[in-house]
Design a protein around this motif. Structure first.
Motif, PDB file in Angstrom:
ATOM      1  N   UNK A  87       0.850  -1.201   0.000  1.00 52.04           N
ATOM      2  CA  UNK A  87       0.000   0.000   0.000  1.00 52.04           C
ATOM      3  C   UNK A  87       0.882   1.246   0.000  1.00 52.04           C
ATOM      4  N   UNK A  88       0.264   2.412  -0.062  1.00 47.72           N
ATOM      5  CA  UNK A  88       0.981   3.674  -0.065  1.00 47.72           C
ATOM      6  C   UNK A  88       0.653   4.425   1.231  1.00 47.72           C
ATOM      7  N   UNK A  89       1.641   5.068   1.863  1.00 42.50           N
ATOM      8  CA  UNK A  89       1.368   5.799   3.102  1.00 42.50           C
ATOM      9  C   UNK A  89       0.304   6.886   2.953  1.00 42.50           C
ATOM     10  N   UNK A  90      -0.022   7.281   1.732  1.00 47.68           N
ATOM     11  CA  UNK A  90      -1.068   8.294   1.575  1.00 47.68           C
ATOM     12  C   UNK A  90      -2.411   7.796   2.096  1.00 47.68           C
ATOM     13  N   UNK A  91      -2.535   6.488   2.326  1.00 45.70           N
ATOM     14  CA  UNK A  91      -3.758   5.943   2.921  1.00 45.70           C
ATOM     15  C   UNK A  91      -3.984   6.498   4.324  1.00 45.70           C
ATOM     16  N   UNK A  92      -2.923   7.081   4.917  1.00 52.36           N
ATOM     17  CA  UNK A  92      -3.015   7.641   6.256  1.00 52.36           C
ATOM     18  C   UNK A  92      -3.387   9.126   6.257  1.00 52.36           C
ATOM     19  N   UNK A  93      -3.510   9.727   5.077  1.00 56.66           N
ATOM     20  CA  UNK A  93      -3.805  11.162   5.006  1.00 56.66           C
ATOM     21  C   UNK A  93      -5.071  11.480   5.787  1.00 56.66           C
ATOM     22  N   UNK A  94      -4.947  12.520   6.595  1.00 57.07           N
ATOM     23  CA  UNK A  94      -6.069  12.932   7.447  1.00 57.07           C
ATOM     24  C   UNK A  94      -6.955  13.969   6.785  1.00 57.07           C
ATOM     25  N   UNK A  95      -6.432  14.627   5.759  1.00 52.48           N
ATOM     26  CA  UNK A  95      -7.171  15.725   5.146  1.00 52.48           C
ATOM     27  C   UNK A  95      -6.873  17.055   5.808  1.00 52.48           C
ATOM     28  N   UNK A 115      14.101  14.969   4.416  1.00 58.37           N
ATOM     29  CA  UNK A 115      13.060  15.920   4.820  1.00 58.37           C
ATOM     30  C   UNK A 115      12.644  15.608   6.244  1.00 58.37           C
ATOM     31  N   UNK A 116      12.480  16.664   7.044  1.00 60.21           N
ATOM     32  CA  UNK A 116      12.014  16.531   8.416  1.00 60.21           C
ATOM     33  C   UNK A 116      10.822  17.449   8.606  1.00 60.21           C
ATOM     34  N   UNK A 117       9.780  16.947   9.242  1.00 62.96           N
ATOM     35  CA  UNK A 117       8.611  17.777   9.509  1.00 62.96           C
ATOM     36  C   UNK A 117       7.526  17.002  10.222  1.00 62.96           C
ATOM     37  N   UNK A 118       6.429  17.680  10.468  1.00 68.42           N
ATOM     38  CA  UNK A 118       5.280  17.064  11.137  1.00 68.42           C
ATOM     39  C   UNK A 118       4.166  16.850  10.126  1.00 68.42           C
ATOM     40  N   UNK A 119       3.552  15.691  10.252  1.00 71.20           N
ATOM     41  CA  UNK A 119       2.418  15.345   9.391  1.00 71.20           C
ATOM     42  C   UNK A 119       1.268  14.907  10.290  1.00 71.20           C
ATOM     43  N   UNK A 120       0.094  15.385   9.974  1.00 70.94           N
ATOM     44  CA  UNK A 120      -1.100  14.955  10.691  1.00 70.94           C
ATOM     45  C   UNK A 120      -1.740  13.848   9.871  1.00 70.94           C
ATOM     46  N   UNK A 121      -1.786  12.652  10.447  1.00 66.84           N
ATOM     47  CA  UNK A 121      -2.309  11.477   9.756  1.00 66.84           C
ATOM     48  C   UNK A 121      -3.521  10.915  10.487  1.00 66.84           C
ATOM     49  N   UNK A 122      -4.087   9.870   9.892  1.00 63.41           N
ATOM     50  CA  UNK A 122      -5.276   9.237  10.441  1.00 63.41           C
ATOM     51  C   UNK A 122      -5.039   7.734  10.568  1.00 63.41           C
ATOM     52  N   UNK A 123      -5.281   7.195  11.753  1.00 59.07           N
ATOM     53  CA  UNK A 123      -5.162   5.762  11.990  1.00 59.07           C
ATOM     54  C   UNK A 123      -6.294   5.025  11.274  1.00 59.07           C
ATOM     55  N   UNK A 124      -6.181   3.730  11.223  1.00 62.89           N
ATOM     56  CA  UNK A 124      -7.200   2.885  10.603  1.00 62.89           C
ATOM     57  C   UNK A 124      -8.578   3.126  11.223  1.00 62.89           C
ATOM     58  N   UNK A 125      -8.607   3.359  12.536  1.00 63.12           N
ATOM     59  CA  UNK A 125      -9.897   3.567  13.214  1.00 63.12           C
ATOM     60  C   UNK A 125     -10.423   4.995  13.074  1.00 63.12           C
ATOM     61  N   UNK A 126      -9.693   5.843  12.328  1.00 62.21           N
ATOM     62  CA  UNK A 126     -10.135   7.214  12.095  1.00 62.21           C
ATOM     63  C   UNK A 126      -9.568   8.241  13.051  1.00 62.21           C
ATOM     64  N   UNK A 127      -8.873   7.809  14.097  1.00 59.59           N
ATOM     65  CA  UNK A 127      -8.277   8.731  15.057  1.00 59.59           C
ATOM     66  C   UNK A 127      -7.161   9.522  14.381  1.00 59.59           C
ATOM     67  N   UNK A 128      -7.139  10.815  14.638  1.00 68.56           N
ATOM     68  CA  UNK A 128      -6.118  11.692  14.072  1.00 68.56           C
ATOM     69  C   UNK A 128      -4.904  11.721  15.005  1.00 68.56           C
ATOM     70  N   UNK A 129      -3.713  11.730  14.416  1.00 65.12           N
ATOM     71  CA  UNK A 129      -2.481  11.847  15.208  1.00 65.12           C
ATOM     72  C   UNK A 129      -1.454  12.651  14.418  1.00 65.12           C
ATOM     73  N   UNK A 130      -0.527  13.249  15.138  1.00 62.28           N
ATOM     74  CA  UNK A 130       0.558  13.999  14.505  1.00 62.28           C
ATOM     75  C   UNK A 130       1.839  13.205  14.655  1.00 62.28           C
ATOM     76  N   UNK A 131       2.577  13.099  13.566  1.00 62.37           N
ATOM     77  CA  UNK A 131       3.839  12.349  13.575  1.00 62.37           C
ATOM     78  C   UNK A 131       4.987  13.265  13.182  1.00 62.37           C
ATOM     79  N   UNK A 132       6.070  13.154  13.926  1.00 63.25           N
ATOM     80  CA  UNK A 132       7.316  13.828  13.564  1.00 63.25           C
ATOM     81  C   UNK A 132       8.012  12.891  12.589  1.00 63.25           C
ATOM     82  N   UNK A 133       8.225  13.349  11.363  1.00 64.48           N
ATOM     83  CA  UNK A 133       8.753  12.470  10.312  1.00 64.48           C
ATOM     84  C   UNK A 133      10.155  12.868   9.882  1.00 64.48           C
ATOM     85  N   UNK A 134      10.931  11.867   9.585  1.00 62.01           N
ATOM     86  CA  UNK A 134      12.256  12.015   8.997  1.00 62.01           C
ATOM     87  C   UNK A 134      12.247  11.093   7.788  1.00 62.01           C
TER      88      UNK A 134
END
Length: 149
Positions: A87-95, A115-134
């Motif tokens: 799958x592609x990580x874009x499946x986690x996009x929160x909008x 690239x380093x930054x924060x992304x707001x994603x969505x878990x499988x159950x719909x819960x939103x979370x922020x991830x610090x990404x590298x």
């Protein structure tokens, strides 16, 4: 054991054949594979460290297809590892971020830089979370980007 008494990893190959007189002959070749054995131990140690770390680790192809995800990533995203592979990580996009948000990270990565930054994603159950990404490009011996991690 070597002549000097040192232990080493070895591969033993044996073949049996008939010689010109019809007698059975056994040919034995012993190869020193110490470097390969040590490299395999190191690879297993590294793989186990990646598997057990609490930090999420994902390896994708250059188009974003997930080839590997460690258990921490599955736990954070709420997916079983089998659900992530292919799958592609874009499946986690929160909008929460527009399409323009993703251009800068992508441009940075395809230029061969981290690239380093924060992304707001969505878990499988719909819960939103922020991830610090590298996100780093992985290059082959010739400098071509072959994966993202």
């Amino acid at each position: 054991m070597k002549v000097d008494g040192a232990s080493f990893w070895a591969r033993l190959e044996a073949t049996v054949a008939k010689d010109t007189d019809g007698a059975l002959v056994c040919r034995v070749v012993l190869s020193d594979i110490t470097e390969r054995g040590q490299a395999e131990i190191e690879l297993r140690r590294l793989a186990e460290a990646v598997r057990q770390t609490s930090e999420a680790i994902v390896i994708t192809t250059t188009d974003g297809t997930i080839e590997y995800a460690n258990p921490a990533f599955g736990k954070i995203a709420g997916y079983a590892l089998e659900e992530l592979i292919g799958r592609n990580p874009r499946m986690l996009k929160s909008g929460h971020q527009g399409q323009a948000f993703y251009k800068q990270p992508w441009d940075t990565i395809i230029e061969g830089r981290r690239w380093t930054g924060r992304i707001t994603d969505k878990r499988k159950d719909g819960t939103i979370y922020t991830a610090e990404c590298f996100i780093s490009p992985v290059k082959d011996g010739g400098g071509a980007i072959v994966n993202l991690i």
